[in-house]
Design a protein around this motif. Structure first.
Motif, PDB file in Angstrom:
ATOM      1  N   ASP A 181      -7.976   0.755 -16.583  1.00  0.00           N
ATOM      2  CA  ASP A 181      -7.243   1.910 -16.083  1.00  0.00           C
ATOM      3  C   ASP A 181      -5.750   1.717 -16.359  1.00  0.00           C
ATOM      4  O   ASP A 181      -5.094   0.875 -15.740  1.00  0.00           O
ATOM      5  CB  ASP A 181      -7.488   2.062 -14.580  1.00  0.00           C
ATOM      6  N   PRO A 182      -5.180   2.480 -17.290  1.00  0.00           N
ATOM      7  CA  PRO A 182      -3.763   2.301 -17.616  1.00  0.00           C
ATOM      8  C   PRO A 182      -2.839   2.586 -16.443  1.00  0.00           C
ATOM      9  O   PRO A 182      -1.693   2.129 -16.440  1.00  0.00           O
ATOM     10  CB  PRO A 182      -3.547   3.296 -18.766  1.00  0.00           C
ATOM     11  N   LYS A 183      -3.303   3.329 -15.459  1.00  0.00           N
ATOM     12  CA  LYS A 183      -2.469   3.667 -14.314  1.00  0.00           C
ATOM     13  C   LYS A 183      -2.609   2.637 -13.175  1.00  0.00           C
ATOM     14  O   LYS A 183      -1.960   2.773 -12.144  1.00  0.00           O
ATOM     15  CB  LYS A 183      -2.839   5.053 -13.777  1.00  0.00           C
ATOM     16  N   GLY A 184      -3.440   1.650 -13.394  1.00  0.00           N
ATOM     17  CA  GLY A 184      -3.730   0.726 -12.297  1.00  0.00           C
ATOM     18  C   GLY A 184      -3.022  -0.599 -12.386  1.00  0.00           C
ATOM     19  O   GLY A 184      -3.428  -1.551 -11.703  1.00  0.00           O
ATOM     20  N   ALA A 185      -1.971  -0.715 -13.179  1.00  0.00           N
ATOM     21  CA  ALA A 185      -1.296  -2.005 -13.381  1.00  0.00           C
ATOM     22  C   ALA A 185      -0.751  -2.580 -12.082  1.00  0.00           C
ATOM     23  O   ALA A 185      -0.895  -3.780 -11.801  1.00  0.00           O
ATOM     24  CB  ALA A 185      -0.180  -1.848 -14.411  1.00  0.00           C
ATOM     25  N   THR A 186      -0.130  -1.737 -11.272  1.00  0.00           N
ATOM     26  CA  THR A 186       0.458  -2.213 -10.015  1.00  0.00           C
ATOM     27  C   THR A 186      -0.611  -2.718  -9.060  1.00  0.00           C
ATOM     28  O   THR A 186      -0.472  -3.785  -8.443  1.00  0.00           O
ATOM     29  CB  THR A 186       1.259  -1.082  -9.336  1.00  0.00           C
ATOM     30  N   VAL A 187      -1.692  -1.961  -8.953  1.00  0.00           N
ATOM     31  CA  VAL A 187      -2.775  -2.339  -8.040  1.00  0.00           C
ATOM     32  C   VAL A 187      -3.489  -3.572  -8.569  1.00  0.00           C
ATOM     33  O   VAL A 187      -3.894  -4.452  -7.804  1.00  0.00           O
ATOM     34  CB  VAL A 187      -3.764  -1.178  -7.856  1.00  0.00           C
ATOM     35  N   LEU A 188      -3.634  -3.671  -9.895  1.00  0.00           N
ATOM     36  CA  LEU A 188      -4.285  -4.839 -10.498  1.00  0.00           C
ATOM     37  C   LEU A 188      -3.485  -6.102 -10.206  1.00  0.00           C
ATOM     38  O   LEU A 188      -4.058  -7.151  -9.874  1.00  0.00           O
ATOM     39  CB  LEU A 188      -4.438  -4.647 -12.002  1.00  0.00           C
ATOM     40  N   LYS A 189      -2.179  -6.010 -10.308  1.00  0.00           N
ATOM     41  CA  LYS A 189      -1.329  -7.156 -10.001  1.00  0.00           C
ATOM     42  C   LYS A 189      -1.495  -7.575  -8.548  1.00  0.00           C
ATOM     43  O   LYS A 189      -1.605  -8.768  -8.235  1.00  0.00           O
ATOM     44  CB  LYS A 189       0.137  -6.812 -10.277  1.00  0.00           C
ATOM     45  N   ALA A 190      -1.557  -6.592  -7.652  1.00  0.00           N
ATOM     46  CA  ALA A 190      -1.749  -6.887  -6.226  1.00  0.00           C
ATOM     47  C   ALA A 190      -3.117  -7.505  -5.981  1.00  0.00           C
ATOM     48  O   ALA A 190      -3.274  -8.393  -5.136  1.00  0.00           O
ATOM     49  CB  ALA A 190      -1.582  -5.611  -5.406  1.00  0.00           C
ATOM     50  N   LEU A 226      -5.481  -8.354   3.212  1.00  0.00           N
ATOM     51  CA  LEU A 226      -6.523  -7.448   2.726  1.00  0.00           C
ATOM     52  C   LEU A 226      -6.264  -6.019   3.189  1.00  0.00           C
ATOM     53  O   LEU A 226      -6.453  -5.059   2.424  1.00  0.00           O
ATOM     54  CB  LEU A 226      -7.899  -7.921   3.198  1.00  0.00           C
ATOM     55  N   ALA A 227      -5.807  -5.865   4.427  1.00  0.00           N
ATOM     56  CA  ALA A 227      -5.505  -4.530   4.939  1.00  0.00           C
ATOM     57  C   ALA A 227      -4.389  -3.873   4.115  1.00  0.00           C
ATOM     58  O   ALA A 227      -4.455  -2.675   3.803  1.00  0.00           O
ATOM     59  CB  ALA A 227      -5.107  -4.609   6.404  1.00  0.00           C
ATOM     60  N   ASN A 228      -3.370  -4.655   3.766  1.00  0.00           N
ATOM     61  CA  ASN A 228      -2.278  -4.121   2.941  1.00  0.00           C
ATOM     62  C   ASN A 228      -2.774  -3.715   1.561  1.00  0.00           C
ATOM     63  O   ASN A 228      -2.342  -2.692   1.000  1.00  0.00           O
ATOM     64  CB  ASN A 228      -1.167  -5.161   2.813  1.00  0.00           C
ATOM     65  N   PHE A 229      -3.685  -4.510   1.001  1.00  0.00           N
ATOM     66  CA  PHE A 229      -4.221  -4.171  -0.321  1.00  0.00           C
ATOM     67  C   PHE A 229      -5.037  -2.890  -0.263  1.00  0.00           C
ATOM     68  O   PHE A 229      -4.929  -2.038  -1.150  1.00  0.00           O
ATOM     69  CB  PHE A 229      -5.077  -5.319  -0.853  1.00  0.00           C
ATOM     70  N   ASN A 230      -5.841  -2.739   0.773  1.00  0.00           N
ATOM     71  CA  ASN A 230      -6.630  -1.513   0.909  1.00  0.00           C
ATOM     72  C   ASN A 230      -5.724  -0.289   1.064  1.00  0.00           C
ATOM     73  O   ASN A 230      -6.028   0.800   0.547  1.00  0.00           O
ATOM     74  CB  ASN A 230      -7.580  -1.626   2.098  1.00  0.00           C
ATOM     75  N   ALA A 231      -4.606  -0.471   1.769  1.00  0.00           N
ATOM     76  CA  ALA A 231      -3.642   0.630   1.915  1.00  0.00           C
ATOM     77  C   ALA A 231      -3.034   0.986   0.564  1.00  0.00           C
ATOM     78  O   ALA A 231      -2.812   2.176   0.246  1.00  0.00           O
ATOM     79  CB  ALA A 231      -2.556   0.238   2.913  1.00  0.00           C
ATOM     80  N   LEU A 232      -2.783  -0.043  -0.256  1.00  0.00           N
ATOM     81  CA  LEU A 232      -2.249   0.193  -1.596  1.00  0.00           C
ATOM     82  C   LEU A 232      -3.262   0.937  -2.462  1.00  0.00           C
ATOM     83  O   LEU A 232      -2.892   1.849  -3.225  1.00  0.00           O
ATOM     84  CB  LEU A 232      -1.877  -1.143  -2.243  1.00  0.00           C
ATOM     85  N   LEU A 233      -4.509   0.566  -2.368  1.00  0.00           N
ATOM     86  CA  LEU A 233      -5.557   1.280  -3.097  1.00  0.00           C
ATOM     87  C   LEU A 233      -5.556   2.758  -2.738  1.00  0.00           C
ATOM     88  O   LEU A 233      -5.593   3.630  -3.606  1.00  0.00           O
ATOM     89  CB  LEU A 233      -6.929   0.669  -2.771  1.00  0.00           C
ATOM     90  N   LYS A 234      -5.497   3.031  -1.453  1.00  0.00           N
ATOM     91  CA  LYS A 234      -5.548   4.413  -0.974  1.00  0.00           C
ATOM     92  C   LYS A 234      -4.327   5.202  -1.423  1.00  0.00           C
ATOM     93  O   LYS A 234      -4.444   6.354  -1.860  1.00  0.00           O
ATOM     94  CB  LYS A 234      -5.660   4.417   0.551  1.00  0.00           C
ATOM     95  N   SER A 235      -3.153   4.587  -1.310  1.00  0.00           N
ATOM     96  CA  SER A 235      -1.921   5.294  -1.677  1.00  0.00           C
ATOM     97  C   SER A 235      -1.836   5.590  -3.169  1.00  0.00           C
ATOM     98  O   SER A 235      -1.103   6.482  -3.597  1.00  0.00           O
ATOM     99  CB  SER A 235      -0.696   4.493  -1.237  1.00  0.00           C
ATOM    100  N   ASN A 236      -2.583   4.835  -3.975  1.00  0.00           N
ATOM    101  CA  ASN A 236      -2.598   5.059  -5.423  1.00  0.00           C
ATOM    102  C   ASN A 236      -3.771   5.919  -5.868  1.00  0.00           C
ATOM    103  O   ASN A 236      -4.061   6.009  -7.067  1.00  0.00           O
ATOM    104  CB  ASN A 236      -2.618   3.730  -6.167  1.00  0.00           C
ATOM    105  N   GLY A 237      -4.457   6.503  -4.895  1.00  0.00           N
ATOM    106  CA  GLY A 237      -5.505   7.460  -5.207  1.00  0.00           C
ATOM    107  C   GLY A 237      -6.870   6.905  -5.518  1.00  0.00           C
ATOM    108  O   GLY A 237      -7.728   7.596  -6.057  1.00  0.00           O
TER     109      GLY A 237
END
Length: 266
Positions: A156-165, A248-259
């Motif tokens: 996913d080219p749009k998932g770089a930030t989430v992938l890093k997290a 883990l909670a912060n990561f899940n929030a990041l997933l949600k905020s990125n759609g």
């Protein structure tokens, strides 16, 4: 006199009415025999659901997990101390209860109180090993899910930030698990000599040493090591809680905020 639909269940209760062991019989009619070896239930099992870091060739079984194998291939199963016990048998829709007395071996060098002190420490070590196993299992489920998420984000080219997290979170989960048990174990017992043993194997090891001491109380050294492991467990428990409840909670929030309509569950 007639076969039942459910296998017979035999429960051994301790002096304080606590469950020590649960055994299964058969549902066959007639005389059946079940042996109790005087042992308590063992610690809970560790089920690893990921391969060691950098070792994708390590495979899981058909059920999706692999056992934890260290050079201490044993369990902590205290042998019941002398005293009064209760046997509860449920079979064929009936429940039967009978008292049971375990006598001290007259040739054993230890007193009844000394034997009870050994059993008490063994139970404590077993329970700590079970708690450690529970934490390892929860981290393994988290790492398993992270692997799936990272594989998806790689394309996913749009998932770089989430992938890093996700990769950062994976490092934290591995660090938390590595305190509890060496994450580099592949299933070969000789792996235990390549890195420090984790808390889980250390608890099993001291439990084995204590159980081999015959009907004698714990030594001063065994008590001191047990106290040290208790301190480590408190520290590792706090790290585990931070990793699961915060990181883990912060990561899940990041997933949600990125759609991304998904979450990683502990």
């Amino acid at each position: 006199k007639s076969a039942g639909s459910e296998p017979a269940t035999i429960t051994i209760l301790g002096p304080n009415n606590e469950t020590i062991r649960t055994l299964k019989g058969t549902s066959e009619a007639g005389i059946n025999r079940v042996w109790w070896d005087l042992k308590y239930e063992p610690e809970r099992e560790v089920r690893l659901r990921t391969a060691p870091p950098g070792m994708p060739w390590v495979k899981l079984n058909a059920e999706g997990w692999r056992p934890l194998v260290s050079w201490r291939r044993a369990h902590i199963q205290p042998v019941a101390a002398p005293g009064k016990y209760t046997v509860n048998v449920k079979a064929g829709g009936k429940e039967l209860i009978q008292p049971l007395t375990i006598l001290k071996d007259p040739n054993a060098p230890g007193t009844e109180q000394e034997i009870k002190a050994q059993v008490a420490l063994l139970i404590d070590l077993r329970d700590k090993a079970s708690e450690t196993a529970d934490m390892i299992n929860r981290i393994e489920w988290t790492r398993k899910q992270l692997e799936v998420v990272m594989a998806m984000l790689e394309d996913d080219p749009k998932g770089a930030t989430v992938l890093k997290a996700a990769k950062e979170l994976e490092k934290k989960t591995i660090a938390a698990e590595n305190n509890l048990e060496d994450v580099n174990l592949t299933g070969r017992s000789e792996d235990s000599f390549r890195g420090p043993m984790g808390l889980y194997s250390r608890l099993i090891s001291i439990g084995m040493n204590l159980a081999k001491g015959g009907d004698l109380p714990p030594t001063n050294q065994q008590n001191e090591v047990s106290e040290e492991f208790t301190k480590r467990l408190v520290s590792y428990r706090a790290q585990f809680k931070t990793t699961i409840d915060t990181d883990l909670a912060n990561f899940n929030a990041l997933l949600k905020s990125n759609g991304y309509g998904m979450a990683v569950y502990p």
